[in-house]
Design an enzyme around this catalytic site. Structure first.
Site, PDB file in Angstrom:
ATOM      1  N   ASP A  17       0.827  -1.220   0.000  1.00  0.00           N
ATOM      2  CA  ASP A  17       0.000   0.000   0.000  1.00  0.00           C
ATOM      3  C   ASP A  17       0.854   1.261   0.000  1.00  0.00           C
ATOM      4  OD1 ASP A  17      -2.364   1.386  -0.041  1.00  0.00           O
ATOM      5  OD2 ASP A  17      -2.748   1.203   2.115  1.00  0.00           O
ATOM      6  N   TRP A  22       2.797   7.970  -2.437  1.00  0.00           N
ATOM      7  CA  TRP A  22       4.224   8.082  -2.768  1.00  0.00           C
ATOM      8  C   TRP A  22       4.395   8.929  -4.028  1.00  0.00           C
ATOM      9  CZ3 TRP A  22       7.344   6.629  -6.885  1.00  0.00           C
ATOM     10  CH2 TRP A  22       8.720   6.520  -6.635  1.00  0.00           C
ATOM     11  N   HIS A  34       2.480   3.189  -8.975  1.00  0.00           N
ATOM     12  CA  HIS A  34       2.239   1.759  -9.248  1.00  0.00           C
ATOM     13  C   HIS A  34       3.402   1.178 -10.050  1.00  0.00           C
ATOM     14  CE1 HIS A  34      -1.646   2.180  -7.507  1.00  0.00           C
ATOM     15  NE2 HIS A  34      -2.184   2.858  -8.502  1.00  0.00           N
ATOM     16  N   LEU A 128       9.909 -21.014  -4.523  1.00  0.00           N
ATOM     17  CA  LEU A 128       8.963 -20.132  -3.816  1.00  0.00           C
ATOM     18  C   LEU A 128       7.583 -20.271  -4.443  1.00  0.00           C
ATOM     19  CD1 LEU A 128       8.434 -17.713  -1.801  1.00  0.00           C
ATOM     20  CD2 LEU A 128       8.868 -16.205  -3.750  1.00  0.00           C
ATOM     21  N   ARG A 184       2.011  -4.712   6.222  1.00  0.00           N
ATOM     22  CA  ARG A 184       1.297  -3.677   5.470  1.00  0.00           C
ATOM     23  C   ARG A 184       2.113  -2.402   5.499  1.00  0.00           C
ATOM     24  NH1 ARG A 184      -4.981  -2.232   4.686  1.00  0.00           N
ATOM     25  NH2 ARG A 184      -4.661  -0.547   3.195  1.00  0.00           N
ATOM     26  N   ARG A 190      -4.937  -1.639   9.031  1.00  0.00           N
ATOM     27  CA  ARG A 190      -6.190  -2.363   8.804  1.00  0.00           C
ATOM     28  C   ARG A 190      -5.939  -3.470   7.795  1.00  0.00           C
ATOM     29  NH1 ARG A 190      -7.761   3.008   6.803  1.00  0.00           N
ATOM     30  NH2 ARG A 190      -7.205   3.157   4.601  1.00  0.00           N
ATOM     31  N   LEU A 191      -6.909  -4.377   7.702  1.00  0.00           N
ATOM     32  CA  LEU A 191      -6.738  -5.544   6.835  1.00  0.00           C
ATOM     33  C   LEU A 191      -7.323  -5.346   5.436  1.00  0.00           C
ATOM     34  CD1 LEU A 191      -7.452  -8.469   9.337  1.00  0.00           C
ATOM     35  CD2 LEU A 191      -5.238  -7.608   8.556  1.00  0.00           C
ATOM     36  N   GLU A 203       1.388 -12.955  12.769  1.00  0.00           N
ATOM     37  CA  GLU A 203       1.994 -11.787  13.396  1.00  0.00           C
ATOM     38  C   GLU A 203       1.825 -10.631  12.411  1.00  0.00           C
ATOM     39  OE1 GLU A 203       3.099 -11.762  16.442  1.00  0.00           O
ATOM     40  OE2 GLU A 203       2.804 -13.923  16.689  1.00  0.00           O
TER      41      GLU A 203
HETATM   42  C1  IPE Z   1      -5.697  -2.649  -0.185  1.00  0.00           C
HETATM   43  O1  IPE Z   1      -5.288  -1.330  -0.279  1.00  0.00           O
HETATM   44  C2  IPE Z   1      -5.590  -3.322  -1.513  1.00  0.00           C
HETATM   45  C3  IPE Z   1      -4.251  -3.487  -2.050  1.00  0.00           C
HETATM   46  C4  IPE Z   1      -3.124  -3.148  -1.486  1.00  0.00           C
HETATM   47  C5  IPE Z   1      -4.198  -4.121  -3.328  1.00  0.00           C
HETATM   48  P1  IPE Z   1      -6.321  -0.112  -0.413  1.00  0.00           P
HETATM   49  O2  IPE Z   1      -5.476   1.103  -0.480  1.00  0.00           O
HETATM   50  O3  IPE Z   1      -7.237  -0.352  -1.554  1.00  0.00           O
HETATM   51  O4  IPE Z   1      -7.141  -0.198   0.935  1.00  0.00           O
HETATM   52  P2  IPE Z   1      -7.935   0.926   1.728  1.00  0.00           P
HETATM   53  O5  IPE Z   1      -8.946   1.476   0.797  1.00  0.00           O
HETATM   54  O6  IPE Z   1      -6.933   1.964   2.139  1.00  0.00           O
HETATM   55  O7  IPE Z   1      -8.520   0.226   2.915  1.00  0.00           O
HETATM   56  C1  IPE Z   2      -1.681   0.172  -3.331  1.00  0.00           C
HETATM   57  O1  IPE Z   2      -1.428   1.536  -3.388  1.00  0.00           O
HETATM   58  C2  IPE Z   2      -1.887  -0.434  -4.697  1.00  0.00           C
HETATM   59  C3  IPE Z   2      -3.283  -0.797  -5.014  1.00  0.00           C
HETATM   60  C4  IPE Z   2      -4.282  -0.749  -4.188  1.00  0.00           C
HETATM   61  C5  IPE Z   2      -3.537  -1.247  -6.358  1.00  0.00           C
HETATM   62  P1  IPE Z   2      -2.598   2.584  -3.406  1.00  0.00           P
HETATM   63  O2  IPE Z   2      -2.995   2.854  -4.814  1.00  0.00           O
HETATM   64  O3  IPE Z   2      -3.695   2.164  -2.504  1.00  0.00           O
HETATM   65  O4  IPE Z   2      -1.877   3.873  -2.817  1.00  0.00           O
HETATM   66  P2  IPE Z   2      -2.478   4.902  -1.754  1.00  0.00           P
HETATM   67  O5  IPE Z   2      -2.954   4.106  -0.590  1.00  0.00           O
HETATM   68  O6  IPE Z   2      -3.599   5.617  -2.443  1.00  0.00           O
HETATM   69  O7  IPE Z   2      -1.325   5.804  -1.415  1.00  0.00           O
HETATM   70 MG    MG Z   3      -4.082   2.440  -0.549  1.00  0.00          MG
END
Ligand code: IPE
Ligand code: IPE
Ligand code: MG
Length: 237
Positions: A17, A22, A34, A128, A184, A190-191, A203
């Protein structure tokens, strides 16, 4: 530290995430974040093969991510396709087995064909077990498993009462191997609907580092943290 002697870190799962933030902090479009994250996927896979981790599950695209602007979703799908094209040989050379876990119905036929090709190419590899979660969500996975079992047992009450945990786990698309360490990035704690079943005794390592900055050194910090934990699985120490 050699993991050959530490059999208890078998499965690492990562919620990758922070790509968007970034990029934003660098005044760049989200897709730049990305794209930049691909090299972190590379280094994370490398870390795992170098340290004998058995399985790595990476959350690449959640079911709720379809609700993002269409441009970003299209960019991400394009990036998955290109990355699979570019990395297939390297994965194979490094003896990595790739499986995509999630709902395949909504992926383009081109992407689906590429996924199937890489899965087939790497199917026998054993260094792996890499699972890429695409169009995946934990609650969806559990619901699908329930439906599949119901259909299989078609109302046979006696067999339904006999369902064991292992019978259920066989139906999970992300598999039954429990996650030992969940990572994370980006500071969120959060999950976000990731691997709800397999995380039962994981963990958890949360870091403010954004995913495009999550180098091998950061990975090592997460693993070091893991080895400071005492896992009790409900027992006393
Ligand atoms: C979770 O991240 C999904 C991925 C990392 C692929 P999100 O950025 O979509 O989650 P929320 O919306 O912050 O909970
Ligand atoms: C995680 O990064 C990648 C995907 C969910 C595809 P984000 O796109 O959620 O990046 P932020 O959380 O908005 O910074
Ligand atoms: Mg995100």
């Amino acid at each position: 530290m050699s993991f050959g002697e530490e059999p208890n870190l078998r499965h690492i799962a990562v919620i990758m995430d922070g790509n968007g933030r970034w990029a934003k902090s660098r005044f760049k479009p989200r897709i730049f974040g990305h794209r930049s994250s691909v090299s972190r996927v590379d280094s994370t896979i490398e870390y795992c093969t170098e340290n004998d981790v058995q399985a790595l599950t990476l959350f690449a695209f959640g079911r709720d991510n379809w609700s993002r602007p269409k441009d970003e979703v299209d960019d991400l799908m394009e990036l998955f396709l290109k990355t699979l094209e570019n990395k297939a040989e390297k994965l194979h050379k490094n003896n990595v087995k790739l499986t995509v876990v999630g709902d395949r119905k909504r992926l383009s036929s081109e992407l689906l064909a590429k996924i199937e090709e890489v899965e087939k190419l790497t199917a026998q590899n054993s260094a792996l077990d890499l699972r890429l979660a695409v169009d995946y969500a934990g609650r969806w996975e559990i619901l699908e498993a329930v439906k599949s079992l119901c259909l299989e047992l078609s109302g046979d009450e006696e067999r339904i009462r006999d369902i064991e945990m292992q019978d259920f786990e066989k139906k999970l698309v992300a598999g039954s191997l429990p996650v030992d360490l969940l990572i994370r990035t980006s500071g969120e704690v959060r999950l976000s609907d990731f691997m709800l079943w397999q995380l039962a005794y994981a963990e958890m390592y949360f870091t403010k580092v954004m995913w495009p900055d999550f180098t091998k050194k950061e990975m090592q910090k997460a693993v070091d943290y893991y080895y400071t934990r005492q896992r009790r699985f409900g027992k006393t120490s």
